[in-house]
Design an enzyme around this catalytic site. Structure first.
Site, PDB file in Angstrom:
ATOM      1  N   LEU A 182      -6.205  10.334  -2.918  1.00 55.12           N
ATOM      2  CA  LEU A 182      -5.115  10.767  -2.591  1.00 55.12           C
ATOM      3  C   LEU A 182      -4.049  11.381  -3.577  1.00 55.12           C
ATOM      4  O   LEU A 182      -3.585  12.348  -3.441  1.00 55.12           O
ATOM      5  CB  LEU A 182      -4.193  10.002  -1.641  1.00 55.12           C
ATOM      6  CG  LEU A 182      -4.970   9.251  -0.512  1.00 55.12           C
ATOM      7  CD1 LEU A 182      -4.004   8.150   0.406  1.00 55.12           C
ATOM      8  CD2 LEU A 182      -5.427  10.453   0.664  1.00 55.12           C
ATOM      9  N   ASP A 195      -3.057   7.446 -14.795  1.00 58.78           N
ATOM     10  CA  ASP A 195      -3.968   6.699 -14.200  1.00 58.78           C
ATOM     11  C   ASP A 195      -4.762   5.779 -15.326  1.00 58.78           C
ATOM     12  O   ASP A 195      -4.128   5.898 -16.475  1.00 58.78           O
ATOM     13  CB  ASP A 195      -5.284   7.622 -13.504  1.00 58.78           C
ATOM     14  CG  ASP A 195      -5.974   6.887 -12.476  1.00 58.78           C
ATOM     15  OD1 ASP A 195      -6.427   5.785 -12.738  1.00 58.78           O
ATOM     16  OD2 ASP A 195      -6.096   7.326 -11.330  1.00 58.78           O
ATOM     17  N   ASP A 204      -1.470   1.956 -17.200  1.00 58.64           N
ATOM     18  CA  ASP A 204      -1.749   1.035 -16.114  1.00 58.64           C
ATOM     19  C   ASP A 204      -0.399   0.780 -15.651  1.00 58.64           C
ATOM     20  O   ASP A 204       0.488   0.570 -16.222  1.00 58.64           O
ATOM     21  CB  ASP A 204      -2.108  -0.348 -17.007  1.00 58.64           C
ATOM     22  CG  ASP A 204      -2.468  -1.612 -15.786  1.00 58.64           C
ATOM     23  OD1 ASP A 204      -1.662  -1.658 -14.816  1.00 58.64           O
ATOM     24  OD2 ASP A 204      -3.493  -2.399 -15.767  1.00 58.64           O
ATOM     25  N   VAL A 205      -0.183   1.086 -14.292  1.00 54.48           N
ATOM     26  CA  VAL A 205       1.220   0.940 -13.592  1.00 54.48           C
ATOM     27  C   VAL A 205       1.933  -0.360 -13.894  1.00 54.48           C
ATOM     28  O   VAL A 205       3.144  -0.556 -13.695  1.00 54.48           O
ATOM     29  CB  VAL A 205       1.168   1.180 -12.191  1.00 54.48           C
ATOM     30  CG1 VAL A 205       0.692   2.584 -11.784  1.00 54.48           C
ATOM     31  CG2 VAL A 205       0.048   0.212 -11.289  1.00 54.48           C
ATOM     32  N   SER A 260       0.383   1.698   3.740  1.00 49.87           N
ATOM     33  CA  SER A 260      -0.807   1.716   4.346  1.00 49.87           C
ATOM     34  C   SER A 260      -0.366   1.326   5.845  1.00 49.87           C
ATOM     35  O   SER A 260       0.587   0.684   5.909  1.00 49.87           O
ATOM     36  CB  SER A 260      -1.712   1.191   3.820  1.00 49.87           C
ATOM     37  OG  SER A 260      -2.908   0.550   4.689  1.00 49.87           O
ATOM     38  N   TYR A 294      -3.745  -7.284   0.578  1.00 46.16           N
ATOM     39  CA  TYR A 294      -3.478  -6.023   0.763  1.00 46.16           C
ATOM     40  C   TYR A 294      -2.324  -5.459   1.589  1.00 46.16           C
ATOM     41  O   TYR A 294      -1.338  -4.889   1.266  1.00 46.16           O
ATOM     42  CB  TYR A 294      -4.749  -5.029   1.432  1.00 46.16           C
ATOM     43  CG  TYR A 294      -4.687  -3.623   1.368  1.00 46.16           C
ATOM     44  CD1 TYR A 294      -4.692  -2.815  -0.030  1.00 46.16           C
ATOM     45  CD2 TYR A 294      -4.638  -2.888   2.623  1.00 46.16           C
ATOM     46  CE1 TYR A 294      -4.485  -1.632   0.068  1.00 46.16           C
ATOM     47  CE2 TYR A 294      -4.594  -1.478   2.565  1.00 46.16           C
ATOM     48  CZ  TYR A 294      -4.396  -0.891   1.355  1.00 46.16           C
ATOM     49  OH  TYR A 294      -4.543   0.476   1.247  1.00 46.16           O
ATOM     50  N   LYS A 304       1.396  -3.862   0.886  1.00 40.87           N
ATOM     51  CA  LYS A 304       1.865  -2.594   1.156  1.00 40.87           C
ATOM     52  C   LYS A 304       3.218  -2.780   1.872  1.00 40.87           C
ATOM     53  O   LYS A 304       3.999  -2.075   1.909  1.00 40.87           O
ATOM     54  CB  LYS A 304       0.684  -1.995   2.152  1.00 40.87           C
ATOM     55  CG  LYS A 304      -0.329  -1.445   1.505  1.00 40.87           C
ATOM     56  CD  LYS A 304      -0.231  -0.505   0.162  1.00 40.87           C
ATOM     57  CE  LYS A 304      -1.574  -0.145  -0.381  1.00 40.87           C
ATOM     58  NZ  LYS A 304      -1.210   1.036  -1.591  1.00 40.87           N
ATOM     59  N   PHE A 322      -8.257   7.678   5.327  1.00 45.30           N
ATOM     60  CA  PHE A 322      -8.436   8.902   4.785  1.00 45.30           C
ATOM     61  C   PHE A 322      -9.988   8.984   3.889  1.00 45.30           C
ATOM     62  O   PHE A 322     -10.355   7.980   3.315  1.00 45.30           O
ATOM     63  CB  PHE A 322      -7.158   9.262   3.655  1.00 45.30           C
ATOM     64  CG  PHE A 322      -6.334   9.739   4.388  1.00 45.30           C
ATOM     65  CD1 PHE A 322      -5.263   9.176   5.096  1.00 45.30           C
ATOM     66  CD2 PHE A 322      -5.791  11.186   4.267  1.00 45.30           C
ATOM     67  CE1 PHE A 322      -4.243   9.724   5.862  1.00 45.30           C
ATOM     68  CE2 PHE A 322      -4.926  11.844   4.936  1.00 45.30           C
ATOM     69  CZ  PHE A 322      -3.983  10.835   5.636  1.00 45.30           C
TER      70      PHE A 322
HETATM   71  N1  LIG Z   1      -7.941   6.181   1.497  1.00 46.05           N
HETATM   72  C1  LIG Z   1      -7.422   5.555   2.534  1.00 46.05           C
HETATM   73  O1  LIG Z   1      -7.691   5.478   3.461  1.00 46.05           O
HETATM   74  C2  LIG Z   1      -5.980   4.823   2.170  1.00 46.05           C
HETATM   75  C3  LIG Z   1      -5.376   4.464   3.568  1.00 46.05           C
HETATM   76  C4  LIG Z   1      -4.320   3.766   3.495  1.00 46.05           C
HETATM   77  C5  LIG Z   1      -3.553   3.629   2.004  1.00 46.05           C
HETATM   78  N2  LIG Z   1      -4.277   4.219   1.161  1.00 46.05           N
HETATM   79  C6  LIG Z   1      -3.330   3.852  -0.324  1.00 46.05           C
HETATM   80  O2  LIG Z   1      -3.493   5.223  -0.872  1.00 46.05           O
HETATM   81  C7  LIG Z   1      -3.387   4.960  -2.560  1.00 46.05           C
HETATM   82  C8  LIG Z   1      -4.722   5.747  -2.904  1.00 46.05           C
HETATM   83  O3  LIG Z   1      -5.821   5.344  -2.388  1.00 46.05           O
HETATM   84  P1  LIG Z   1      -7.178   6.149  -2.639  1.00 46.05           P
HETATM   85  O4  LIG Z   1      -7.925   6.206  -1.436  1.00 46.05           O
HETATM   86  O5  LIG Z   1      -7.051   7.742  -3.004  1.00 46.05           O
HETATM   87  O6  LIG Z   1      -7.783   5.503  -3.693  1.00 46.05           O
HETATM   88  P2  LIG Z   1      -8.699   5.668  -5.122  1.00 46.05           P
HETATM   89  O7  LIG Z   1      -9.398   4.421  -5.441  1.00 46.05           O
HETATM   90  O8  LIG Z   1      -9.562   6.898  -4.833  1.00 46.05           O
HETATM   91  O9  LIG Z   1      -7.665   6.142  -6.069  1.00 46.05           O
HETATM   92  C9  LIG Z   1      -6.744   4.850  -6.633  1.00 46.05           C
HETATM   93  C10 LIG Z   1      -6.494   5.418  -8.090  1.00 46.05           C
HETATM   94  O10 LIG Z   1      -5.595   4.424  -8.469  1.00 46.05           O
HETATM   95  C11 LIG Z   1      -6.037   4.119  -9.870  1.00 46.05           C
HETATM   96  N3  LIG Z   1      -5.576   2.801 -10.154  1.00 46.05           N
HETATM   97  C12 LIG Z   1      -5.942   1.480  -9.935  1.00 46.05           C
HETATM   98  N4  LIG Z   1      -5.249   0.574 -10.264  1.00 46.05           N
HETATM   99  C13 LIG Z   1      -4.412   1.092 -11.195  1.00 46.05           C
HETATM  100  C14 LIG Z   1      -3.561   0.722 -12.363  1.00 46.05           C
HETATM  101  N5  LIG Z   1      -3.255  -0.640 -12.456  1.00 46.05           N
HETATM  102  N6  LIG Z   1      -2.842   1.527 -13.003  1.00 46.05           N
HETATM  103  C15 LIG Z   1      -2.979   2.854 -12.842  1.00 46.05           C
HETATM  104  N7  LIG Z   1      -4.018   3.312 -12.007  1.00 46.05           N
HETATM  105  C16 LIG Z   1      -4.584   2.713 -11.186  1.00 46.05           C
HETATM  106  C17 LIG Z   1      -7.465   4.223  -9.961  1.00 46.05           C
HETATM  107  O11 LIG Z   1      -8.183   4.394 -11.109  1.00 46.05           O
HETATM  108  C18 LIG Z   1      -7.670   5.443  -8.885  1.00 46.05           C
HETATM  109  O12 LIG Z   1      -7.590   6.626  -9.666  1.00 46.05           O
HETATM  110  C19 LIG Z   1      -3.648   3.303  -2.762  1.00 46.05           C
HETATM  111  O13 LIG Z   1      -2.363   2.708  -2.748  1.00 46.05           O
HETATM  112  C20 LIG Z   1      -4.223   3.230  -1.173  1.00 46.05           C
HETATM  113  O14 LIG Z   1      -4.089   1.447  -1.014  1.00 46.05           O
HETATM  114  C21 LIG Z   1      -5.338   4.658   0.947  1.00 46.05           C
END
Ligand SMILES: NC(=O)c1ccc[n+]([C@@H]2O[C@H](COP(=O)([O-])OP(=O)(O)OC[C@H]3O[C@@H](n4cnc5c(N)ncnc54)[C@H](O)[C@@H]3O)[C@@H](O)[C@H]2O)c1
Length: 331
Positions: free
Chosen positions: A92, A111, A134-135, A225, A238, A242, A271
């Site tokens: 995302l 990231d 790192d966040v 989420s 999780y 959230k 997603f």
């Molecule tokens: N994909 C889905 O269906 C979905 C649904 C609901 C919520 N979300 C939320 O959306 C967000 C993005 O999800 P996604 O599916 O794109 O995941 P993803 O795993 O593709 O991307 C997550 C990114 O966060 C980075 N990350 C992880 N820990 C980190 C840290 N400590 N510091 C900096 N960067 C860090 C990872 O390196 C990765 O690039 C997340 O918060 C996830 O919980 C996703």
């Protein structure tokens, strides 16, 4: 027909008002109130009047150009904005970075150093930069914010997409083992504390922006989420993380309102990101079938589209928006 003509308000008078005062916002209301006053007549006649009234109102509204009206409402295009996107190397966050750059904004990808952030930034050209960070680290996030200022001169938008998940039940009675407290804390630290860390440091930079006519200086968009509301079995950590993001949205919006900084949270459903794309085809189509409409996984570009809409629309603030095709997760 006879009834319609009996029920007619003074259309010629209304038409001349609209003609003379196309920009008078009271006209729409005047049209409506005249039409509504005749409610004693038949439903058909009322419907006819309403359609005519709508045509006139839209005439009144469109007589001022779309661009002029948006300017009056302080709707600002994403073009020229500078955004910081956490988790911007994947899923995302990556789709958001791509959309920002394609729409004429600049973006810093925040990231992990181990992520694809550098290659993503390189592929997007000069209006994109990578901040390995790192966040959860104050120093890392400060450096990423500083990079936005050094490279692009300001910060208008921070989008929190970085996140992690574990799937563990509160207690495994078969193995007689409780949920690891370390795992629970780690998920809360990255998702909830990490989001807050980015917000608190990014807004310091946004506060330096010259406010626009609305007093607007910047915008924060978080990612929760649907698990914040419909947490499933094994999602305690999780969902709690959230839920914390949902819970911080309104108080932070209130804290930052005097500085003209908005806070909005998106709660995505399912997603198609690397997280879900890695699942077997059968599981993916099972998940897709759970979504009422459209019955498929969301595309990351649909998330990114909402981000830019929220960034552009100054009236949305302190709100959590589900982006889920009406999905309600089962236990
Ligand atoms: N994909 C889905 O269906 C979905 C649904 C609901 C919520 N979300 C939320 O959306 C967000 C993005 O999800 P996604 O599916 O794109 O995941 P993803 O795993 O593709 O991307 C997550 C990114 O966060 C980075 N990350 C992880 N820990 C980190 C840290 N400590 N510091 C900096 N960067 C860090 C990872 O390196 C990765 O690039 C997340 O918060 C996830 O919980 C996703």
């Amino acid at each position: 027909m006879a009834e319609v003509s009996r029920a007619e308000p003074n259309w010629s008078k209304l038409r001349s008002w609209v003609g003379r005062n196309p920009d008078n916002p009271g006209l729409s209301a005047a049209c409506h109130s005249l039409a509504e006053k005749r409610q004693s007549h038949s439903a058909n006649a009322l419907r006819t009047r309403r359609s005519i009234c709508l045509v006139w109102c839209s005439h009144s509204c469109t007589s001022r150009s779309h661009a002029q009206r948006e300017k009056m409402a302080n709707i600002r295009s994403i073009k020229g904005m500078v955004g910081l996107v956490t988790g911007g190397a994947s899923g995302l966050g990556k789709a958001t970075v791509e959309r920002l750059v394609s729409q004429g904004a600049s973006a810093v990808i925040l990231d992990l150093p181990s992520s694809d952030g550098l290659s993503v930034a390189k592929s997007l050209g000069d209006r994109c930069a990578f901040a390995p960070a790192d966040v959860t680290s104050e120093a890392d996030v400060r450096s990423a914010v500083a990079l936005a200022r050094e490279k692009f001169g300001r910060l208008d938008l921070a989008v929190n997409c970085a996140g992690i998940a574990v799937a563990v039940k509160t207690y495994n009675f078969k193995k007689d083992v409780p949920h690891s407290l370390e795992d629970f804390t780690r998920v809360l630290t990255v998702n909830a504390a990490g989001t807050f860390n980015v917000i608190r440091l990014a807004v310091g930079e946004m506060g330096k922006n010259e406010p626009n006519a609305d007093g607007h200086r910047g915008c924060i968009i978080n990612t929760a989420s649907v698990a914040a509301f419909d947490g499933q079995v094994g999602q305690v950590a999780y969902s709690a993380s959230k839920g914390a993001i949902v819970g911080m949205t309104l108080p932070i919006a209130r804290d930052l309102a005097p500085m003209g900084i908005r806070v909005v949270t998106i709660a995505p459903g399912l997603f198609s990101t690397p997280l879900l794309a890695g699942l077997p085809e059968k599981v993916q189509s099972f998940l897709a079938r759970q979504v009422p409409f459209p019955s498929r996984l969301g595309d990351p570009t649909e998330y990114a589209h909402l981000v830019t809409s929220l960034a552009e629309n100054p009236m949305i603030n302190g709100e959590v928006i589900r982006l889920d095709g009406a999905l309600r997760m089962q236990p």
